[in-house]
Scaffold this active site. Structure first.
Site, PDB file in Angstrom:
ATOM      1  N   LYS A  16      15.885  58.181  15.944  1.00  0.00           N
ATOM      2  CA  LYS A  16      16.833  57.473  16.818  1.00  0.00           C
ATOM      3  C   LYS A  16      17.406  56.309  16.011  1.00  0.00           C
ATOM      4  CE  LYS A  16      14.650  58.410  21.298  1.00  0.00           C
ATOM      5  NZ  LYS A  16      13.939  57.830  22.463  1.00  0.00           N
TER       6      LYS A  16
ATOM      7  N   ARG B 206       8.419  60.703  34.248  1.00  0.00           N
ATOM      8  CA  ARG B 206       9.273  60.154  35.300  1.00  0.00           C
ATOM      9  C   ARG B 206       9.746  61.258  36.236  1.00  0.00           C
ATOM     10  NH1 ARG B 206      13.330  57.909  31.221  1.00  0.00           N
ATOM     11  NH2 ARG B 206      12.516  59.818  30.324  1.00  0.00           N
TER      12      ARG B 206
ATOM     13  N   SER C 168      15.220  53.313  28.374  1.00  0.00           N
ATOM     14  CA  SER C 168      15.731  52.227  27.532  1.00  0.00           C
ATOM     15  C   SER C 168      17.244  52.381  27.340  1.00  0.00           C
ATOM     16  CB  SER C 168      15.017  52.233  26.183  1.00  0.00           C
ATOM     17  OG  SER C 168      13.642  52.006  26.381  1.00  0.00           O
TER      18      SER C 168
HETATM   19  N1  COA Z   1       9.776  53.824  31.822  1.00  0.00           N
HETATM   20  C1  COA Z   1      10.978  53.716  31.251  1.00  0.00           C
HETATM   21  N2  COA Z   1      11.433  54.565  30.320  1.00  0.00           N
HETATM   22  C2  COA Z   1      10.618  55.564  29.961  1.00  0.00           C
HETATM   23  C3  COA Z   1       9.359  55.747  30.504  1.00  0.00           C
HETATM   24  C4  COA Z   1       8.943  54.815  31.487  1.00  0.00           C
HETATM   25  N3  COA Z   1       7.754  54.905  32.072  1.00  0.00           N
HETATM   26  N4  COA Z   1       8.802  56.828  29.949  1.00  0.00           N
HETATM   27  C5  COA Z   1       9.674  57.300  29.070  1.00  0.00           C
HETATM   28  N5  COA Z   1      10.787  56.535  29.082  1.00  0.00           N
HETATM   29  C6  COA Z   1      11.992  56.720  28.306  1.00  0.00           C
HETATM   30  C7  COA Z   1      12.073  55.808  27.103  1.00  0.00           C
HETATM   31  O1  COA Z   1      12.678  54.570  27.458  1.00  0.00           O
HETATM   32  C8  COA Z   1      12.940  56.613  26.179  1.00  0.00           C
HETATM   33  O2  COA Z   1      14.280  56.380  26.532  1.00  0.00           O
HETATM   34  P1  COA Z   1      15.453  56.452  25.440  1.00  0.00           P
HETATM   35  O3  COA Z   1      15.463  57.876  24.959  1.00  0.00           O
HETATM   36  O4  COA Z   1      16.620  56.092  26.236  1.00  0.00           O
HETATM   37  O5  COA Z   1      15.105  55.478  24.345  1.00  0.00           O
HETATM   38  C9  COA Z   1      12.596  58.074  26.536  1.00  0.00           C
HETATM   39  O6  COA Z   1      11.986  58.036  27.783  1.00  0.00           O
HETATM   40  C10 COA Z   1      11.586  58.759  25.651  1.00  0.00           C
HETATM   41  O7  COA Z   1      11.267  57.961  24.612  1.00  0.00           O
HETATM   42  P2  COA Z   1       9.851  57.610  24.062  1.00  0.00           P
HETATM   43  O8  COA Z   1       8.778  57.665  25.087  1.00  0.00           O
HETATM   44  O9  COA Z   1       9.997  56.312  23.351  1.00  0.00           O
HETATM   45  O10 COA Z   1       9.577  58.805  23.160  1.00  0.00           O
HETATM   46  P3  COA Z   1      10.343  59.287  21.892  1.00  0.00           P
HETATM   47  O11 COA Z   1      10.684  60.705  22.174  1.00  0.00           O
HETATM   48  O12 COA Z   1      11.428  58.374  21.468  1.00  0.00           O
HETATM   49  O13 COA Z   1       9.211  59.187  20.828  1.00  0.00           O
HETATM   50  C11 COA Z   1       7.134  59.755  19.853  1.00  0.00           C
HETATM   51  C12 COA Z   1       7.982  59.802  21.074  1.00  0.00           C
HETATM   52  C13 COA Z   1       6.969  58.324  19.444  1.00  0.00           C
HETATM   53  C14 COA Z   1       5.776  60.326  20.187  1.00  0.00           C
HETATM   54  C15 COA Z   1       7.683  60.666  18.786  1.00  0.00           C
HETATM   55  O14 COA Z   1       9.031  60.812  18.783  1.00  0.00           O
HETATM   56  C16 COA Z   1       7.313  60.279  17.385  1.00  0.00           C
HETATM   57  O15 COA Z   1       7.820  59.387  16.752  1.00  0.00           O
HETATM   58  N6  COA Z   1       6.403  60.997  16.852  1.00  0.00           N
HETATM   59  C17 COA Z   1       5.991  60.870  15.487  1.00  0.00           C
HETATM   60  C18 COA Z   1       5.813  62.231  14.953  1.00  0.00           C
HETATM   61  C19 COA Z   1       4.900  63.005  15.835  1.00  0.00           C
HETATM   62  O16 COA Z   1       3.746  62.712  15.980  1.00  0.00           O
HETATM   63  N7  COA Z   1       5.481  64.041  16.476  1.00  0.00           N
HETATM   64  C20 COA Z   1       4.794  64.860  17.420  1.00  0.00           C
HETATM   65  C21 COA Z   1       4.062  65.993  16.824  1.00  0.00           C
HETATM   66  S1  COA Z   1       4.940  66.914  15.638  1.00  0.00           S
END
Ligand code: COA
Length: 177
Positions: A55, A105, A143
């Site tokens: 991102k 959610r 977010s």
């Molecule tokens: N309240 C508000 N927003 C929420 C929420 C809550 N309770 N739960 C999820 N969200 C939103 C987040 O704000 C985010 O919104 P955005 O996309 O607008 O920024 C979205 O849901 C999901 O984001 P997030 O929970 O931050 O997950 P992600 O998909 O960005 O990252 C990781 C998840 C960190 C696990 C992953 O991407 C990562 O970096 N992994 C590293 C490599 C790895 O281990 N991969 C998996 C196995 S291969």
């Protein structure tokens, strides 16, 4: 004989640790709701801010971490905040965590989360994923949607902590000036 008789975990007195990973760009009240729920289940929760998520975060890593830390008092030693790169499960194992916490959610979150959880289990069987339902008040926020509202001067009070609201205001003020 009970198959768990010899399970060392039954007799373990080690504190239970969970890792709550995410981008947190920025942290919202929805995320804090998940942390609070996780603290009912685990002795310690580490909020792991992912460095490389493909991102383009608005807030640099250090600022995302600072905004999260400001949500908690200096005595909240049950909550840790850290940065992590690479696989989340590797980080969880390095912290001796037994679980990765993810917030759900809506049903639309499920497919991706299910896939992620199964991949993580394949990578490290000892780390389970625990899904926690976000409180109803937060099911529509993310977010991105909060950033979008803030960018267009919408009222985001009550959806993020006040210092995060101020940080967003400042960010968009400097971006437009
Ligand atoms: N309240 C508000 N927003 C929420 C929420 C809550 N309770 N739960 C999820 N969200 C939103 C987040 O704000 C985010 O919104 P955005 O996309 O607008 O920024 C979205 O849901 C999901 O984001 P997030 O929970 O931050 O997950 P992600 O998909 O960005 O990252 C990781 C998840 C960190 C696990 C992953 O991407 C990562 O970096 N992994 C590293 C490599 C790895 O281990 N991969 C998996 C196995 S291969």
């Amino acid at each position: 004989m009970c198959p768990l008789t010899h399970c060392p975990k039954i007799h373990s007195s080690e504190p239970t640790v969970a890792v709550y990973p995410g981008t947190f760009d920025p942290i919202t009240n929805g995320h804090l709701d998940i942390v609070e729920r996780a603290l009912n289940l685990f002795d310690r929760v580490i909020i792991a801010v992912a460095i490389n998520v493909g991102k383009q975060p608005l807030f640099p890593l250090e600022e995302r971490i600072r905004l999260i830390k400001e949500c908690f008092g200096p005595d909240d030693d049950r909550v840790g905040v850290d940065a992590t790169d690479g696989l989340i499960v590797d980080y969880a194992v390095s912290q001796r965590a037994c679980a990765i916490v993810r917030g759900l959610r809506a049903v639309s979150d499920f497919d991706y989360e299910f896939q992620l959880a199964l991949m993580n289990r394949k990578l490290a069987r000892e780390v389970d994923t625990v899904f926690l339902m976000t409180g109803l008040r937060w099911i529509y926020i993310s977010s991105s949607i909060i950033k979008d509202a803030a960018k267009h001067h919408g009222d985001i009070s009550g959806l993020v902590p006040d210092h995060v609201r101020q940080a967003l205001k400042k960010k968009y003020r400097t971006q437009t000036s």
